[in-house]
Design an enzyme around this catalytic site. Structure first.
Site, mmCIF file in Angstrom:
data_model
loop_
_atom_site.group_PDB
_atom_site.id
_atom_site.type_symbol
_atom_site.label_atom_id
_atom_site.label_comp_id
_atom_site.label_asym_id
_atom_site.label_seq_id
_atom_site.Cartn_x
_atom_site.Cartn_y
_atom_site.Cartn_z
ATOM 1 N N ASP A 104 -3.210 2.619 2.462
ATOM 2 C CA ASP A 104 -3.526 1.534 3.383
ATOM 3 C C ASP A 104 -2.887 1.774 4.747
ATOM 4 O O ASP A 104 -1.685 1.606 4.907
ATOM 5 C CB ASP A 104 -2.992 0.233 2.754
ATOM 6 C CG ASP A 104 -3.244 -0.982 3.608
ATOM 7 O OD1 ASP A 104 -4.077 -0.903 4.526
ATOM 8 O OD2 ASP A 104 -2.597 -2.016 3.351
ATOM 9 N N ASP A 132 -8.047 0.411 9.942
ATOM 10 C CA ASP A 132 -7.388 0.008 8.694
ATOM 11 C C ASP A 132 -8.186 0.456 7.464
ATOM 12 O O ASP A 132 -9.200 -0.150 7.126
ATOM 13 C CB ASP A 132 -7.234 -1.526 8.710
ATOM 14 C CG ASP A 132 -6.542 -2.053 7.462
ATOM 15 O OD1 ASP A 132 -6.142 -1.255 6.597
ATOM 16 O OD2 ASP A 132 -6.397 -3.287 7.351
#
Ligand SMILES: *[C@@H]1O[C@H](CO)[C@@H](O)[C@H](O)[C@H]1NC(C)=O
Ligand SMILES: *[C@@H]1O[C@H](CO)[C@@H](O)[C@H](O)[C@H]1NC(C)=O
Ligand SMILES: *[C@@H]1O[C@H](CO)[C@@H](O)[C@H](O)[C@H]1NC(C)=O
Length: 415
Positions: free
Chosen positions: A104, A289
């Protein structure tokens, strides 16, 4: 245990020696890959994804939160299509315990469930008493909280992280979750998070990213991470590479965009064109992201994009939906042209086909309407002062997170 440790030391030495001897051949440089799998099965539908994404950034959705929760628990049980969550295997401790983790770039902590966690459902758990390399970090505790009050809490330890078969990084600070909120409990594909953001964003250990640490110890040549996220129609797998980029998964040259705020991988979005028409009044921040499924946009921009897509409609329960067939024909504009949304990041323009903004996931129709198959949109709208470029964007572009240059590199992805 001792034998195992000696083995690891031997591998490390071998790798170092090997790299010196192999300067002429770049393929033998210090770097390594981990395969990522796009998970199938009872994963989240779009409203649930929106809730998850917005909670991470503490944003408010245009969709009513009550409707949203209801929709996510009752809709979409059939789940025939591939959904989106890219996970890879990470080993922790000695001997390594395997975890399915989400790499992430939108967070900076590494955490997995601890064996004492009672509400961690079937997730793999870490037992510190069974790892010979574990050390506790005093009495430190941590907690990650989201806008809705949910989150994760736990204690802190250090242990060896194993990435792929031949890289081990000792004494990494790891969060061990002793309690998880319902978001994570219900996410059966995912045991924990592997944060790849900047250290200033970290909650557990702000000293340095694991990527910077691995470079410092010469385990990798450059403090960079390259990410390829495959489309379902291309097999749906992905790949994350530490220490170099993988030209097998991109076309042409990487274009680098400087990071403007060193917490997230945040760059400047200077302009945005929808089918050639400028839609942005002034520059805003854009966060790249890998851990967010969708593109999240302020309401006006989302509306402008969906207005350009024939048959797109908004509902407070499902968010935006559009005809699934637009995706397969690749032609949004009345069957003639490929239309794109162009994002100008820094000095470069990156186009995403409108057909790539449509999710693989079929959505329910209005009652009685059986004629048209609708799919969820890959765009969520929210009251937000920045935009989030999640997996909907990143399937079109190979992305590189460069801690040395403090820049994000992007090039068209190649399956
Ligand atoms: C940790 O907590 C225990 C019990 O609360 C206490 O006795 C001990 O001194 C603490 N250790 C540190 C390093 O803070
Ligand atoms: C989330 O936003 C609300 C109001 O918009 C604010 O009161 C709250 O402190 C924020 N929470 C976090 C964790 O930033
Ligand atoms: C990791 O920490 C242990 C205990 O603090 C120490 O003995 C060991 O040398 C460290 N290993 C590395 C590679 O830093």
């Amino acid at each position: 245990m001792k034998t195992f440790l000696y083995c690891l030391a031997a591998i490390t030495l071998f790798r170092a020696g090997f790299a010196d001897a192999a300067i002429l051949d770049d393929t033998d440089s210090n770097s390594f890959n981990i395969k990522l799998a796009q998970k199938q099965g009872p994963v989240l539908n779009t409203p649930a994804r929106i809730l998850k994404a917005l909670n991470k950034y503490n944003l408010t959705s245009r969709i009513n939160a009550d409707t949203l929760i209801k929709a996510s628990s009752t809709v979409d049980l059939s789940s025939v299509n591939v959904d989106v969550e890219y996970v890879g295997t990470v080993g922790i401790g000695t001997p390594p315990k395997m975890f399915q983790m989400d790499f992430d770039t939108g967070s900076s902590d590494i955490w997995v469930p601890h064996v004492s966690c009672e509400r961690c459902s079937q997730h793999a758990r870490f037992d510190d008493t069974k790892s010979s390399t574990y050390s506790r970090v005093s009495n430190a505790t941590w907690s990650l909280r989201y806008g809705d009050g949910s989150g994760v809490t736990g204690k802190v330890g250090k242990d060896t992280i194993h990435l792929g078969s031949d890289l081990s990084y000792a004494n990494q600070t790891i969060g061990l979750a002793t309690a998880e909120s319902i978001d994570f409990v219900t996410d059966t594909e995912l045991d924990g998070l592997f944060g790849l953001g900047f250290p200033s964003l970290a909650v557990i250990d702000k000293k340095q990213s694991i990527v910077q640490g691995m470079k410092e110890q010469n385990l990798i040549d450059q403090a960079i991470v390259g990410v390829y996220l495959g489309r379902a129609r291309d097999g749906g797998s992905g790949q994350i590479t530490f220490g170099k980029t993988d030209p097998a998964h991109y076309q042409g040259e990487l274009k680098y965009v400087p990071v403007t705020s060193e917490r997230y991988w945040q760059v400047e979005l200077n302009s945005m064109k929808i089918a050639g028409v400028e839609a942005l009044k002034g520059p805003i921040g854009a966060i790249v992201d890998t851990g967010t499924t969708l593109i999240v946009l302020p309401t006006e921009l989302s509306k402008a994009i969906h207005a350009a897509i024939p048959g797109a409609r908004f509902s407070t329960t499902y968010g935006w939906r559009m005809p699934c067939e637009l995706r397969s024909t690749n032609k949004v504009n009345g069957g003639t042209d490929d239309m794109t949304v162009a994002f100008s990041l820094g000095e470069h323009e990156f186009h995403v086909k409108m057909s790539d903004l449509i999710r693989e996931r079929a959505a329910p129709n209005a009652a009685g309407d059986k004629t048209e198959k609708l799919c969820y949109s890959g765009i969520a709208e929210a009251r937000t002062p920045f935009i989030i470029l999640g997996d909907t964007f990143l399937r079109s572009y190979y992305s590189v997170y460069d801690f040395d240059r403090k820049a994000v590199g992007l090039a068209p992805a190649k399956p």
